[in-house]
Design a protein around this motif. Structure first.
Motif, mmCIF file in Angstrom:
data_model
loop_
_atom_site.group_PDB
_atom_site.id
_atom_site.type_symbol
_atom_site.label_atom_id
_atom_site.label_comp_id
_atom_site.label_asym_id
_atom_site.label_seq_id
_atom_site.Cartn_x
_atom_site.Cartn_y
_atom_site.Cartn_z
ATOM 1 N N ASN A 287 37.527 -10.026 47.775
ATOM 2 C CA ASN A 287 36.676 -8.943 47.279
ATOM 3 C C ASN A 287 36.614 -8.934 45.753
ATOM 4 O O ASN A 287 35.553 -8.745 45.164
ATOM 5 C CB ASN A 287 37.184 -7.596 47.794
ATOM 6 N N ALA A 288 37.775 -9.148 45.116
ATOM 7 C CA ALA A 288 37.807 -9.102 43.649
ATOM 8 C C ALA A 288 36.926 -10.212 43.066
ATOM 9 O O ALA A 288 36.151 -9.982 42.128
ATOM 10 C CB ALA A 288 39.243 -9.227 43.150
ATOM 11 N N ASP A 289 37.026 -11.406 43.636
ATOM 12 C CA ASP A 289 36.191 -12.520 43.144
ATOM 13 C C ASP A 289 34.714 -12.214 43.364
ATOM 14 O O ASP A 289 33.878 -12.429 42.490
ATOM 15 C CB ASP A 289 36.518 -13.818 43.908
ATOM 16 N N GLU A 290 34.410 -11.723 44.552
ATOM 17 C CA GLU A 290 33.008 -11.545 44.923
ATOM 18 C C GLU A 290 32.354 -10.374 44.199
ATOM 19 O O GLU A 290 31.169 -10.414 43.885
ATOM 20 C CB GLU A 290 32.891 -11.382 46.443
ATOM 21 N N ALA A 292 33.072 -9.432 41.233
ATOM 22 C CA ALA A 292 32.816 -9.911 39.868
ATOM 23 C C ALA A 292 31.540 -10.744 39.852
ATOM 24 O O ALA A 292 30.732 -10.659 38.920
ATOM 25 C CB ALA A 292 34.001 -10.718 39.363
ATOM 26 N N ARG A 293 31.353 -11.529 40.915
ATOM 27 C CA ARG A 293 30.144 -12.364 40.985
ATOM 28 C C ARG A 293 28.902 -11.478 41.123
ATOM 29 O O ARG A 293 27.867 -11.734 40.499
ATOM 30 C CB ARG A 293 30.264 -13.319 42.182
ATOM 31 N N LEU A 294 28.999 -10.420 41.947
ATOM 32 C CA LEU A 294 27.863 -9.511 42.114
ATOM 33 C C LEU A 294 27.546 -8.785 40.800
ATOM 34 O O LEU A 294 26.383 -8.712 40.398
ATOM 35 C CB LEU A 294 28.179 -8.456 43.185
ATOM 36 N N VAL A 295 28.588 -8.265 40.160
ATOM 37 C CA VAL A 295 28.375 -7.542 38.904
ATOM 38 C C VAL A 295 27.718 -8.474 37.880
ATOM 39 O O VAL A 295 26.717 -8.125 37.243
ATOM 40 C CB VAL A 295 29.723 -6.982 38.366
ATOM 41 N N GLY A 296 28.261 -9.686 37.754
ATOM 42 C CA GLY A 296 27.697 -10.659 36.813
ATOM 43 C C GLY A 296 26.261 -11.001 37.171
ATOM 44 O O GLY A 296 25.381 -11.058 36.297
ATOM 45 N N GLY A 297 26.014 -11.183 38.462
ATOM 46 C CA GLY A 297 24.675 -11.546 38.927
ATOM 47 C C GLY A 297 23.670 -10.434 38.660
ATOM 48 O O GLY A 297 22.544 -10.679 38.201
ATOM 49 N N VAL A 351 25.770 -1.215 46.773
ATOM 50 C CA VAL A 351 25.797 -2.462 47.539
ATOM 51 C C VAL A 351 27.245 -2.813 47.868
ATOM 52 O O VAL A 351 28.058 -3.056 46.965
ATOM 53 C CB VAL A 351 25.162 -3.618 46.719
ATOM 54 N N THR A 352 27.569 -2.831 49.141
ATOM 55 C CA THR A 352 28.914 -3.227 49.545
ATOM 56 C C THR A 352 29.098 -4.718 49.310
ATOM 57 O O THR A 352 28.190 -5.512 49.576
ATOM 58 C CB THR A 352 29.137 -2.923 51.043
ATOM 59 N N VAL A 353 30.263 -5.093 48.816
ATOM 60 C CA VAL A 353 30.573 -6.511 48.631
ATOM 61 C C VAL A 353 30.734 -7.140 50.019
ATOM 62 O O VAL A 353 31.548 -6.682 50.821
ATOM 63 C CB VAL A 353 31.874 -6.687 47.811
ATOM 64 N N GLY A 354 29.951 -8.172 50.297
ATOM 65 C CA GLY A 354 30.014 -8.823 51.604
ATOM 66 C C GLY A 354 30.813 -10.114 51.536
ATOM 67 O O GLY A 354 31.605 -10.336 50.606
ATOM 68 N N ARG A 355 30.590 -10.970 52.526
ATOM 69 C CA ARG A 355 31.172 -12.309 52.485
ATOM 70 C C ARG A 355 30.457 -13.077 51.373
ATOM 71 O O ARG A 355 29.341 -12.706 50.976
ATOM 72 C CB ARG A 355 30.959 -13.017 53.826
ATOM 73 N N PRO A 356 31.046 -14.173 50.884
ATOM 74 C CA PRO A 356 30.389 -14.900 49.779
ATOM 75 C C PRO A 356 28.923 -15.219 50.081
ATOM 76 O O PRO A 356 28.052 -15.012 49.222
ATOM 77 C CB PRO A 356 31.244 -16.164 49.647
ATOM 78 N N GLU A 357 28.635 -15.675 51.309
ATOM 79 C CA GLU A 357 27.248 -16.047 51.615
ATOM 80 C C GLU A 357 26.337 -14.809 51.642
ATOM 81 O O GLU A 357 25.149 -14.891 51.337
ATOM 82 C CB GLU A 357 27.167 -16.831 52.928
ATOM 83 N N ASP A 358 26.890 -13.645 51.992
ATOM 84 C CA ASP A 358 26.099 -12.406 51.992
ATOM 85 C C ASP A 358 25.692 -12.034 50.567
ATOM 86 O O ASP A 358 24.554 -11.642 50.305
ATOM 87 C CB ASP A 358 26.918 -11.236 52.550
#
Ligand SMILES: *Cc1c(COP(=O)(O)O)cnc(C)c1O
Length: 372
Positions: A287-290, A292-297, A351-358
């Motif tokens: 979740n922490a990795d993902e 961060a990716r969503l926020v950055g994206g 937006v809930t953090v999903g699986r990486p592909e989500d």
């Protein structure tokens, strides 16, 4: 005065039977949507659920418990409280388990707030706080936040001699922001003795290094924390949460708790989930990795958002129309997120953090929208 809402005509006109004061002022809770007409299996990122599901050990324990369904469950939840106490270093006799932390929130209001009393919660606070206050006949009082963060000074200014309960979610929902521990402590210091401070820790596992306020509970007479199995434990459908508080509070709440409020399946599942610390650690790490990716994206697409301390991100758009358009665009791509109009944030989507592909799908969908 109660909030200015219209009492449904269907109720008031057809019968002289009247519910208790306050109840008809409750706006029905709107849960996250779970389907899109025309989309067979939409991607549901609207309710902050764990996309990986519950721990396999919990699933096994629940399956085994099904066979014991002819038996009434434990009334004191001793084994589940013991597991929670072991894992988090809490005192088992100061834990009370409810059908979700929602039930604990209801008990606190029922026990400590009634007509003439005030229940404080913050501007973008969780929708259950005013619902539970009104259900108890008390007056919910909303207090401003500062840039989507709970503001201790404003809360302190709002205290009156009628204040009985103060609810803050930390990390907050839907903002995903966090009030620093020293600020929480400053608030606890300012709360009068006749008033309970409730620290809702539904998302605390996602906030590195935070324990939900255990020390404050253990060193004071008027601080309670709530936690849940609905989020990182992946058991929202099972309905198990708990409160941790001073003994006098736990004793009071136990008097109104239904003796069989948790099923045997729920008790078994939650206990096994509590003990599977590896599952929680792994889900939290991803979740922490993902997030961060969503926020950055999001930021790269020009969509503002605060750093998230939870398992969701609050995306802020230019205005309500843009948020609506983004919501519609995501929906057309089979993705359900949560509009936050009811939280006073009409220009945002949670937006809930999903699986990486989500999460890749979410970013691709919004990026296609921004491009057009
Ligand atoms: C999800 C959530 C809860 C948990 O509710 P349960 O009844 O335990 O499922 C509590 N507080 C907040 C702020 C939440 O977002």
């Amino acid at each position: 005065m109660p909030p200015p809402v219209t009492i449904p005509v269907t109720i008031s006109a057809t019968t002289p039977i009247r519910p208790q004061p306050g109840i008809l002022y409750i706006a029905l809770y709107q849960g996250g949507a779970s389907n899109i007409p025309g989309h067979g299996a939409p991607l549901k990122l609207s309710s902050n659920e764990n996309p990986f599901g519950p721990s396999p050990g919990a699933v096994e324990a629940m399956a085994a418990a099904v066979l014991e369904s002819n038996r009434y469950p434990s009334t004191d939840h001793g084994e589940l409280r013991g597991a929670i106490a072991d894992i988090h270093g809490l005192k088992a006799e100061q834990i009370i388990c409810g059908a979700g932390s929602d039930e604990v929130i209801h008990w606190l209001n029922q026990a400590y707030a009634g007509p003439g009393d005030e229940v404080l919660y913050t501007q973008h606070g969780f929708g259950m706080y005013p619902i539970a206050a009104l259900a108890a006949g008390a007056m919910p009082v909303q207090v401003a936040e500062r840039d989507r963060v709970v503001d201790v000074d404003t809360l302190i200014e709002a205290l009156t001699e009628d204040t009985r309960l103060i609810f803050i979610a930390n990390p907050s929902n839907p903002c995903a922001t966090m009030l620093a521990s020293d600020e929480v402590e400053r608030l606890a210091d300012a709360v009068p003795d006749q008033c309970l401070l409730i620290l809702d820790g539904a998302y605390v596992e996602f906030a590195q290094g935070h324990d939900g306020g255990k020390a404050l509970v253990e060193t004071r007479n008027n601080v309670v924390m709530t936690r849940t199995f609905s989020k990182v434990y992946g058991l929202g459908g099972l309905r198990v949460g708990y409160g941790y508080g001073p003994r006098h509070v736990i004793d009071t709440l136990n008097r109104i708790r239904g003796p069989f409020n948790l099923s045997g399946i729920a008790l078994a599942g939650a206990e096994a989930a509590a003990r599977d610390v590896d599952w929680v650690a792994e889900c939290t790490r991803i979740n922490a990795d993902e997030r961060a990716r969503l926020v950055g994206g999001f930021r790269q697409l020009g969509i503002a958002c605060d750093d998230s301390h939870a398992n969701f991100v609050l995306a802020r758009f230019a205005d309500e129309a843009t948020a609506d358009a983004a919501n519609a665009h995501l929906k057309s791509d089979g993705i359900i997120v949560r509009a936050t109009k009811s939280y006073g944030l009409p220009h945002c989507l949670r937006v809930t953090v999903g699986r990486p592909e989500d999460n890749t799908r979410v970013l691709a969908s919004l990026s296609a929208m921004v491009a057009t």
